[in-house]
Structure formats: structure tokens, C-alpha cells
Scaffold this motif. Structure first.
Motif, short mmCIF file in Angstrom:
data_model
loop_
_atom_site.label_atom_id
_atom_site.label_comp_id
_atom_site.label_asym_id
_atom_site.label_seq_id
_atom_site.Cartn_x
_atom_site.Cartn_y
_atom_site.Cartn_z
N VAL A 13 49.46 38.06 50.17
CA VAL A 13 50.56 37.37 49.50
C VAL A 13 50.63 35.92 49.94
O VAL A 13 50.95 35.02 49.15
CB VAL A 13 51.90 38.09 49.77
N ARG A 14 50.30 35.69 51.19
CA ARG A 14 50.37 34.33 51.75
C ARG A 14 49.48 33.35 51.00
O ARG A 14 49.73 32.15 50.97
CB ARG A 14 49.99 34.38 53.24
N VAL A 15 48.40 33.86 50.41
CA VAL A 15 47.50 32.99 49.65
C VAL A 15 47.65 33.23 48.15
O VAL A 15 46.74 33.00 47.36
CB VAL A 15 46.03 33.18 50.09
N SER A 16 48.82 33.73 47.78
CA SER A 16 49.22 33.89 46.37
C SER A 16 48.45 34.96 45.60
O SER A 16 48.32 34.88 44.38
CB SER A 16 49.08 32.53 45.65
N ARG A 17 47.94 35.97 46.31
CA ARG A 17 47.37 37.11 45.61
C ARG A 17 48.52 38.01 45.14
O ARG A 17 49.54 38.13 45.81
CB ARG A 17 46.44 37.92 46.53
N GLN A 18 48.32 38.66 44.00
CA GLN A 18 49.35 39.57 43.51
C GLN A 18 49.44 40.80 44.39
O GLN A 18 48.42 41.42 44.72
CB GLN A 18 49.05 39.99 42.07
N GLU A 29 41.99 47.55 48.97
CA GLU A 29 41.35 47.13 47.71
C GLU A 29 41.56 45.63 47.61
O GLU A 29 42.66 45.14 47.39
CB GLU A 29 42.00 47.84 46.53
N ILE A 30 40.47 44.86 47.74
CA ILE A 30 40.57 43.41 47.87
C ILE A 30 40.72 42.69 46.54
O ILE A 30 40.86 41.46 46.52
CB ILE A 30 39.35 42.85 48.64
N GLY A 31 40.69 43.41 45.45
CA GLY A 31 40.86 42.81 44.13
C GLY A 31 40.24 43.69 43.06
O GLY A 31 39.58 44.68 43.37
N PHE A 32 40.44 43.32 41.81
CA PHE A 32 39.92 44.08 40.69
C PHE A 32 38.64 43.45 40.15
O PHE A 32 38.66 42.36 39.59
CB PHE A 32 40.96 44.18 39.57
N ILE A 33 37.53 44.16 40.34
CA ILE A 33 36.27 43.67 39.83
C ILE A 33 36.21 43.76 38.31
O ILE A 33 35.36 43.14 37.66
CB ILE A 33 35.09 44.43 40.49
N SER A 34 37.13 44.51 37.73
CA SER A 34 37.23 44.61 36.27
C SER A 34 37.96 43.41 35.67
O SER A 34 37.96 43.23 34.45
CB SER A 34 37.97 45.90 35.89
#
Length: 286
Positions: A219-224, A247-252
Motif C-alpha cells: 500500500v505504501r507504494v500505491s498498490r491496490q 500474491e505480488i500482482g495479477f499477471i492477467s
């Protein structure tokens, strides 16, 4: 020899729970025996998800197994450089397939203090279409707008997250003799999740603590922020220490795929995870 997991029939759940609680490999130092968790963080096992024949989630050009391996190796180097008192072990450091039950077993064997499994997410949905012949066919529809990070700890499923549990546990099917390793457990069958739902980790509180630090850093770097969630995941179930799957993000999602595959994106993710580990370690060792 690594002890294999046995999943007995649901009619013998009570016997199964008793056998797991008495036979799981759990560290037994004095500090752990008194509090359940070792306050010192001296060994960390990093687990890049999937690998080898198991590609994991696939994006436009990237594959989960490759992205998470790069992130894990970079994170390990960062830990070794800035935390010289911490030993880093990997469940895999190359593109090889490692059965799910062997991953936490490695951590248990080495009396690890933290187990961190790194994954990339995918947003897919099954869509049923009725054909002219009146029969239904099912196709997978990708949802490229879904984005964000989430971190899981071992616990009870929420209905909305069963697709994640089924997808991550499906790696079991790629193991040789998986029916022997897991006693016929079918990771594609949601009803099988009842077995996992009854097996809460004794390290739940500390796992949630570490997972929360990770989400705070994203969140600190503005990730949802999709939050910290409890889920029945085979790779976490037998870990005898605080354990998380992040889960570091959505590859989709095309934008998140590009981010996770870029050096800048990976460096930022590594910083997020490193800072969370550092915060956890500092708090635990006070």
C-alpha cells in the motif's frame, strides 16, 4: 526421506486431525515450546511458486513461475546482504518442479523461522454458453481489469476465494504419484476443502502479523490492497513456523504483468517484502 501427507476419507476426519497434530514436523526449541513461535529470525525459506512443468498463471508474454523465481532470488540476495545474521534457503533456485508437500518439509527440516511462498495472481472466470444443440460448454474468460496484491495465511476458506485455493492446490496433479502423496485428495473438488478447513495453523497469529506487514508495504507504494486472507492452501498447511503466501500482482492484468516483469517493478516488490520481513524481525526480537 520426506514424510508424505495422508488425506483420509472425510468420515475419518477426527482421526486424521489427531494424526496430523501429533506427527507434523514442528520445531521444538525451548523458546518455541513455551510460546509456539521462535522470537529469533535466523532462517528464512523462500518458496518461488510453481516451476518446471508447472507454469502457474500465464500472461500475454510472462509466466508466473519465471517472475516469482526472479523476485525470490533478488529478495534472498537482499536479505543476505542487509541481514547477515539470517540464513536464506530456497525451495527452488532454478526452473524445476517441486511437489507441494516438499516445500514446507524443507522449512521444517531446517528449523526455519519463516516460510514465504511467492506467487503471481490471475483473474479468470468460467463462463457457460448454451449452444444451438441445447448443450452447455464452459470457457475461461479472463478479467484483465482485476489488479492488486493479497497475502494468504493458512485458515478457513471464504467462499469467494475458493477459486484461488483450487488453482494453487492444482499443482498437486502434476506430481508423480500424487494420489499416494495426498491420499487421493482432489484439489479440483471444492468439497475436499472441508479437510483443510479443519486444520488451522498453530502459527496463525504470527502469520497474519507478517502478512499484514507485507500488505502495508504494498500500500505504501500505491498498490491496490486486496487484504490479508485465510485460505486452505496445501503449501502452507504443514509449515511448522509462521508461513504466508503472497500474491505480488495479477499477471492477467497487462499493466501489472509489465510491472512484475520489469526490473524496476521487481526491485520495488523486493523492497516491499524485505521491509515487511525486517519489521517483523525487529518486532519479534524486542
Amino acid at each position: 526421506m520426506i514424510k508424505k501427507i495422508n488425506f483420509y476419507s472425510l468420515s475419518f476426519i477426527s482421526i486424521f486431525i489427531l494424526s496430523i497434530s501429533t506427527s507434523a514436523t514442528i520445531p521444538t526449541s525451548k523458546s518455541q515450546a513455551s510460546s509456539g513461535v521462535n522470537p529469533k529470525v535466523r532462517t528464512i525459506v523462500l518458496d518461488p511458486g510453481h516451476g518446471g512443468k508447472d507454469h502457474g498463471a500465464v500472461g500475454r508474454s510472462g509466466r508466473e513461475k519465471d517472475v516469482v523465481l526472479e523476485v525470490a532470488l533478488k529478495l534472498g540476495k537482499r536479505i543476505e546482504k542487509e541481514m547477515p545474521d539470517v540464513k536464506v534457503l530456497y525451495t527452488r533456485s532454478t526452473d524445476v518442479f517441486i511437489p507441494l508437500y516438499e516445500r514446507p518439509a524443507l522449512a521444517n527440516k531446517n528449523n526455519a523461522d519463516l516460510f514465504i511462498s511467492i506467487h503471481a495472481n490471475s483473474a479468470d472466470a468460467d463462463q457457460r454458453v448454451k449452444g444451438r444443440n441445447g448443450r452447455y460448454t464452459t470457457s475461461v474468460v479472463r478479467k484483465p481489469s482485476v489488479r492488486g496484491t493479497e497475502t494468504f495465511v493458512m485458515g478457513f476458506n471464504k467462499l469467494a476465494n475458493q477459486d484461488v485455493a483450487i488453482r494453487e492446490n492444482a499443482s498437486i496433479l502434476m506430481e508423480e504419484n500424487y494420489k499416494d502423496n495426498y491420499g487421493g485428495f482432489d484439489p479440483k473438488d471444492p468439497s475436499s476443502m472441508i479437510v483443510f478447513q479443519l486444520l488451522k495453523s498453530q502459527f496463525r497469529r504470527e502469520s497474519i502479523r507478517l502478512a499484514s506487514y507485507m500488505q502495508d508495504e504494498y500500500v505504501r507504494v500505491s498498490r491496490q490492497n486486496r487484504g490479508v486472507q485465510e485460505l486452505s492452501l496445501a503449501v502452507l498447511r504443514t509449515a511448522g513456523m509462521p508461513a504466508v503466501l503472497t500474491e505480488i500482482g495479477f499477471i492477467s492484468n497487462p499493466d501489472e504483468e509489465d510491472y512484475m516483469m520489469s526490473n524496476a517493478g521487481q526491485d520495488e516488490i523486493v523492497s516491499n517484502l524485505f521491509n515487511a520481513i525486517k519489521t517483523y524481525k525487529t518486532a519479534a526480537e524486542r
